[in-house]
Motif scaffolding. Structure first.
Motif, PDB file in Angstrom:
ATOM      1  N   GLN A   1       0.815  -1.223   0.000  1.00  0.00           N
ATOM      2  CA  GLN A   1       0.000   0.000   0.000  1.00  0.00           C
ATOM      3  C   GLN A   1       0.841   1.263   0.000  1.00  0.00           C
ATOM      4  OE1 GLN A   1      -2.486   0.247   3.511  1.00  0.00           O
ATOM      5  NE2 GLN A   1      -3.715  -1.449   2.656  1.00  0.00           N
ATOM      6  N   VAL A   2       1.881   1.274   0.849  1.00  0.00           N
ATOM      7  CA  VAL A   2       2.649   2.523   1.016  1.00  0.00           C
ATOM      8  C   VAL A   2       3.846   2.594   0.066  1.00  0.00           C
ATOM      9  CG1 VAL A   2       1.940   2.735   3.442  1.00  0.00           C
ATOM     10  CG2 VAL A   2       4.159   1.706   2.902  1.00  0.00           C
ATOM     11  N   GLY A   3       4.066   1.559  -0.745  1.00  0.00           N
ATOM     12  CA  GLY A   3       5.182   1.599  -1.704  1.00  0.00           C
ATOM     13  C   GLY A   3       6.539   1.381  -1.052  1.00  0.00           C
ATOM     14  N   MET A   4       6.570   0.508  -0.033  1.00  0.00           N
ATOM     15  CA  MET A   4       7.843   0.196   0.643  1.00  0.00           C
ATOM     16  C   MET A   4       8.450  -1.049  -0.006  1.00  0.00           C
ATOM     17  SD  MET A   4       9.954   0.829   3.179  1.00  0.00           S
ATOM     18  CE  MET A   4       9.191   1.749   4.526  1.00  0.00           C
ATOM     19  N   PRO A   5       9.657  -0.942  -0.599  1.00  0.00           N
ATOM     20  CA  PRO A   5      10.230  -2.114  -1.273  1.00  0.00           C
ATOM     21  C   PRO A   5      10.631  -3.237  -0.308  1.00  0.00           C
ATOM     22  CG  PRO A   5      11.311  -0.074  -1.992  1.00  0.00           C
ATOM     23  CD  PRO A   5      10.476   0.266  -0.789  1.00  0.00           C
ATOM     24  N   LEU A   6      10.499  -4.473  -0.799  1.00  0.00           N
ATOM     25  CA  LEU A   6      10.960  -5.669  -0.089  1.00  0.00           C
ATOM     26  C   LEU A   6      12.217  -6.165  -0.799  1.00  0.00           C
ATOM     27  CD1 LEU A   6      10.302  -7.891   2.080  1.00  0.00           C
ATOM     28  CD2 LEU A   6       9.287  -9.195   0.183  1.00  0.00           C
ATOM     29  N   LEU A   7      13.301  -6.247  -0.056  1.00  0.00           N
ATOM     30  CA  LEU A   7      14.579  -6.719  -0.608  1.00  0.00           C
ATOM     31  C   LEU A   7      14.728  -8.178  -0.196  1.00  0.00           C
ATOM     32  CD1 LEU A   7      16.773  -3.661   0.474  1.00  0.00           C
ATOM     33  CD2 LEU A   7      15.134  -3.864  -1.416  1.00  0.00           C
ATOM     34  N   VAL A   8      14.956  -9.038  -1.152  1.00  0.00           N
ATOM     35  CA  VAL A   8      14.842 -10.464  -0.901  1.00  0.00           C
ATOM     36  C   VAL A   8      16.174 -11.192  -1.034  1.00  0.00           C
ATOM     37  CG1 VAL A   8      13.787 -12.545  -1.817  1.00  0.00           C
ATOM     38  CG2 VAL A   8      12.455 -10.458  -1.695  1.00  0.00           C
ATOM     39  N   HIS A   9      16.555 -11.910   0.027  1.00  0.00           N
ATOM     40  CA  HIS A   9      17.628 -12.886  -0.116  1.00  0.00           C
ATOM     41  C   HIS A   9      16.947 -14.132  -0.666  1.00  0.00           C
ATOM     42  CE1 HIS A   9      21.549 -14.825   0.977  1.00  0.00           C
ATOM     43  NE2 HIS A   9      20.778 -15.866   0.714  1.00  0.00           N
ATOM     44  N   GLY A  10      17.137 -14.392  -1.942  1.00  0.00           N
ATOM     45  CA  GLY A  10      16.319 -15.379  -2.630  1.00  0.00           C
ATOM     46  C   GLY A  10      16.878 -16.785  -2.626  1.00  0.00           C
ATOM     47  N   GLU A  11      16.885 -17.427  -1.469  1.00  0.00           N
ATOM     48  CA  GLU A  11      17.310 -18.827  -1.407  1.00  0.00           C
ATOM     49  C   GLU A  11      16.405 -19.567  -0.430  1.00  0.00           C
ATOM     50  OE1 GLU A  11      21.779 -19.789  -2.009  1.00  0.00           O
ATOM     51  OE2 GLU A  11      21.689 -18.292  -0.414  1.00  0.00           O
TER      52      GLU A  11
ATOM     53  N   PRO B   1       0.758  -8.267  -6.247  1.00  0.00           N
ATOM     54  CA  PRO B   1       1.234  -7.873  -7.594  1.00  0.00           C
ATOM     55  C   PRO B   1       1.829  -6.467  -7.647  1.00  0.00           C
ATOM     56  CG  PRO B   1      -1.173  -8.092  -7.540  1.00  0.00           C
ATOM     57  CD  PRO B   1      -0.668  -8.604  -6.245  1.00  0.00           C
ATOM     58  N   GLU B   2       1.503  -5.612  -6.671  1.00  0.00           N
ATOM     59  CA  GLU B   2       2.029  -4.249  -6.732  1.00  0.00           C
ATOM     60  C   GLU B   2       3.164  -4.007  -5.735  1.00  0.00           C
ATOM     61  OE1 GLU B   2      -0.716  -1.195  -7.484  1.00  0.00           O
ATOM     62  OE2 GLU B   2      -1.339  -2.449  -9.188  1.00  0.00           O
ATOM     63  N   LEU B   3       3.548  -5.031  -4.991  1.00  0.00           N
ATOM     64  CA  LEU B   3       4.661  -4.883  -4.048  1.00  0.00           C
ATOM     65  C   LEU B   3       5.960  -4.721  -4.832  1.00  0.00           C
ATOM     66  CD1 LEU B   3       5.657  -5.108  -1.055  1.00  0.00           C
ATOM     67  CD2 LEU B   3       5.860  -7.577  -1.438  1.00  0.00           C
ATOM     68  N   LYS B   4       6.741  -3.716  -4.442  1.00  0.00           N
ATOM     69  CA  LYS B   4       8.049  -3.526  -5.104  1.00  0.00           C
ATOM     70  C   LYS B   4       9.046  -4.507  -4.503  1.00  0.00           C
ATOM     71  CE  LYS B   4       9.414   0.822  -6.123  1.00  0.00           C
ATOM     72  NZ  LYS B   4       9.124   1.259  -7.489  1.00  0.00           N
ATOM     73  N   ILE B   5       9.652  -5.317  -5.348  1.00  0.00           N
ATOM     74  CA  ILE B   5      10.576  -6.353  -4.867  1.00  0.00           C
ATOM     75  C   ILE B   5      11.922  -6.226  -5.564  1.00  0.00           C
ATOM     76  CG2 ILE B   5      11.009  -8.857  -4.820  1.00  0.00           C
ATOM     77  CD1 ILE B   5       8.000  -9.293  -4.628  1.00  0.00           C
ATOM     78  N   VAL B   6      12.990  -6.255  -4.768  1.00  0.00           N
ATOM     79  CA  VAL B   6      14.328  -6.386  -5.355  1.00  0.00           C
ATOM     80  C   VAL B   6      14.848  -7.783  -5.023  1.00  0.00           C
ATOM     81  CG1 VAL B   6      16.667  -5.482  -5.559  1.00  0.00           C
ATOM     82  CG2 VAL B   6      14.793  -3.919  -4.994  1.00  0.00           C
ATOM     83  N   PHE B   7      15.094  -8.550  -6.059  1.00  0.00           N
ATOM     84  CA  PHE B   7      15.694  -9.884  -5.928  1.00  0.00           C
ATOM     85  C   PHE B   7      17.198  -9.595  -5.802  1.00  0.00           C
ATOM     86  CE2 PHE B   7      15.170 -14.320  -8.184  1.00  0.00           C
ATOM     87  CZ  PHE B   7      15.861 -14.934  -7.159  1.00  0.00           C
ATOM     88  N   GLU B   8      17.712  -9.730  -4.576  1.00  0.00           N
ATOM     89  CA  GLU B   8      19.079  -9.266  -4.312  1.00  0.00           C
ATOM     90  C   GLU B   8      20.133 -10.261  -4.794  1.00  0.00           C
ATOM     91  OE1 GLU B   8      19.932  -6.335  -2.995  1.00  0.00           O
ATOM     92  OE2 GLU B   8      17.927  -5.633  -2.495  1.00  0.00           O
ATOM     93  N   HIS B   9      21.267  -9.726  -5.124  1.00  0.00           N
ATOM     94  CA  HIS B   9      22.457 -10.491  -5.534  1.00  0.00           C
ATOM     95  C   HIS B   9      22.109 -11.766  -6.288  1.00  0.00           C
ATOM     96  CE1 HIS B   9      21.371 -12.402  -1.759  1.00  0.00           C
ATOM     97  NE2 HIS B   9      21.974 -11.503  -1.014  1.00  0.00           N
TER      98      HIS B   9
ATOM     99  N   GLY C   1       3.167  -3.076 -16.557  1.00  0.00           N
ATOM    100  CA  GLY C   1       3.718  -1.747 -16.850  1.00  0.00           C
ATOM    101  C   GLY C   1       4.279  -1.016 -15.646  1.00  0.00           C
ATOM    102  N   LYS C   2       4.191  -1.622 -14.455  1.00  0.00           N
ATOM    103  CA  LYS C   2       4.697  -0.941 -13.253  1.00  0.00           C
ATOM    104  C   LYS C   2       6.119  -1.417 -12.955  1.00  0.00           C
ATOM    105  CE  LYS C   2       0.465   0.520 -11.212  1.00  0.00           C
ATOM    106  NZ  LYS C   2      -0.738  -0.334 -11.226  1.00  0.00           N
ATOM    107  N   ASN C   3       6.838  -0.546 -12.225  1.00  0.00           N
ATOM    108  CA  ASN C   3       8.227  -0.823 -11.892  1.00  0.00           C
ATOM    109  C   ASN C   3       8.279  -1.634 -10.599  1.00  0.00           C
ATOM    110  OD1 ASN C   3      10.894  -0.497 -12.402  1.00  0.00           O
ATOM    111  ND2 ASN C   3      11.007   1.664 -11.813  1.00  0.00           N
ATOM    112  N   THR C   4       7.836  -2.893 -10.622  1.00  0.00           N
ATOM    113  CA  THR C   4       7.685  -3.625  -9.361  1.00  0.00           C
ATOM    114  C   THR C   4       8.722  -4.714  -9.131  1.00  0.00           C
ATOM    115  OG1 THR C   4       6.056  -4.982 -10.473  1.00  0.00           O
ATOM    116  CG2 THR C   4       5.223  -3.247  -9.037  1.00  0.00           C
ATOM    117  N   ILE C   5       9.557  -5.002 -10.121  1.00  0.00           N
ATOM    118  CA  ILE C   5      10.589  -6.005  -9.847  1.00  0.00           C
ATOM    119  C   ILE C   5      11.922  -5.563 -10.430  1.00  0.00           C
ATOM    120  CG2 ILE C   5       9.986  -7.458 -11.849  1.00  0.00           C
ATOM    121  CD1 ILE C   5      10.809  -9.597  -9.179  1.00  0.00           C
ATOM    122  N   ALA C   6      12.979  -5.842  -9.652  1.00  0.00           N
ATOM    123  CA  ALA C   6      14.331  -5.515 -10.101  1.00  0.00           C
ATOM    124  C   ALA C   6      15.271  -6.510  -9.445  1.00  0.00           C
ATOM    125  CB  ALA C   6      14.693  -4.093  -9.693  1.00  0.00           C
ATOM    126  N   ALA C   7      16.539  -6.449  -9.832  1.00  0.00           N
ATOM    127  CA  ALA C   7      17.549  -7.323  -9.228  1.00  0.00           C
ATOM    128  C   ALA C   7      18.854  -6.558  -9.107  1.00  0.00           C
ATOM    129  CB  ALA C   7      17.764  -8.567 -10.080  1.00  0.00           C
TER     130      ALA C   7
END
Ligand code: DOR
Ligand code: ZN
Length: 352
Positions: free
Chosen positions: A133-143, A171-179, A196-202
């Protein structure tokens, strides 16, 4: 731009994934980073972890006091909170109001100081709802951490078992798949549908762009090349280099520079983490230069990170020169010493 280029000017980069620890050793780590980067996302895996806004503010104050005493101006730490099974949804509202940049998800037991991490992501659903809701990104250690899953498969299994279901539910949560370390992760982030939204990055580290898993065993076990997620096969390194240099805005710089004292690495149960802050930009330049893509370094290092976090890009410029820099065999780390990545060797590029 040609492959024989010997200088490159860039807007000053930021480091979107950094460990600086605490206490005396923090000073040494901070100095190296602030020489190159304007801002850094500061990881919260202290012992005990930074789980609340109050703890993050106190940590930030200690960082700022060290910056002051080192005479460093113009470096901004971006603070994060460590997500646990017990994080309260109200804490997210406070975090947003207090300028906390993101929350970090460590699956419990995945890596250094992750014992207090998340056991079951479902327990965090209320918190994730507010973050979305508030646009706070979740940074993920993906293992995944289940001992039955081979250590080289843990990232790929995480995508199927955790990340994809999570993105379906939020679907609208901003997620960074880290390292990221695998071609599966590179392809997943590249091809993820986001309406079309900027919701996933690495983020991608220099060691995963420059080395494959042979580097952990070359001529004997090499604890200083051991990090988590662990280095993978050459085909994965190539896939990471491909997406990093492709000009795709979903991929940006995060060193995961993670200092551990020499003795803690060179031991029967050596800690995971590579210390790259000494000349991280030189390492990235080397990687991009190796495929003739120096012209793509600036967007990766300096533009796509702030764009994802909705922060302004930096304006100051820096110059990197193709001039070999000697890397010391060790350097001070509080009372101890640390062995940096490439210790005793050279890095082809450095900050002018
Ligand atoms: O190699 C690593 N070191 N990976 C992590 O996820 C944590 C880090 C650390 O804090 O040392
Ligand atoms: Zn990390």
């Amino acid at each position: 731009m040609s492959n024989s280029q010997t200088q490159i000017e860039l807007i000053q980069p930021d480091d979107w994934h950094l460990h600086i620890r605490d206490g005396d050793v923090m000073r040494d780590a901070l100095g190296d980073t602030a020489r190159q980067f304007a801002r850094a996302i500061i990881m919260p895996n202290l012992n005990p972890p930074v789980t609340t806004v109050d703890l993050a503010k106190a940590y930030q104050a200690r960082i700022e006091s060290n910056l002051k005493s080192l005479g460093i101006n113009g470096f901004t730490p971006l603070m994060t909170l460590y997500l646990t099974d017990n994080t309260l949804a109200d804490e997210i509202q406070r975090a947003k109001a207090e300028g906390i940049a993101a929350l970090k998800l460590y699956p419990a037991g995945a890596t250094t100081n992750s014992d207090a991490g998340v056991n079951d992501i479902k327990r965090c659903y209320q918190v994730l709802e507010v973050m979305q809701q508030v646009g706070m990104p979740l940074l993920v250690h993906g293992e995944v951490t289940h001992p039955d899953v081979d250590i080289f498969d843990r990232e790929a299994v995480f995508i199927d078992q955790v990340l994809e279901p999570l993105r379906k539910d939020f679907p609208e949560l901003k997620i960074v798949f880290e390292h990221i370390t695998t071609k599966q992760a590179a392809q997943y982030v590249r091809d993820a549908s986001t309406s079309g939204k900027n919701t996933i990055a690495a983020t991608i580290t220099p060691q995963h762009l420059l080395m494959n898993r042979n580097a952990i065993f070359a001529g004997g076990i090499r604890p200083h090349n051991y990090c988590l997620p662990v280095l993978k096969r050459e085909e994965h390194r190539i896939a990471l280099l491909e997406v990093a240099t492709s000009g795709n805005l979903r991929f940006f710089l995060g060193t995961d520079s993670a200092p551990h004292a020499k003795g803690a690495k060179e031991s029967a149960r050596g800690c995971a983490g590579c210390y790259s802050a000494f000349n991280a930009l030189g390492l990235y330049a080397e990687a991009f230069d190796s495929v003739g893509k120096l012209n793509r370094l600036e967007t990766f290092a300096s533009f796509y990170g702030p764009d994802f976090y909705s922060l302004p890009r930096n304006t100051k410029k820096i110059t990197l020169t193709k001039k070999a820099q000697n890397i010391p065999s060790e350097q001070p780390f509080g009372d101890a010493t640390i062995v940096p990545l490439r210790a005793g060797e050279t890095i082809a590029w450095s900050l002018s």
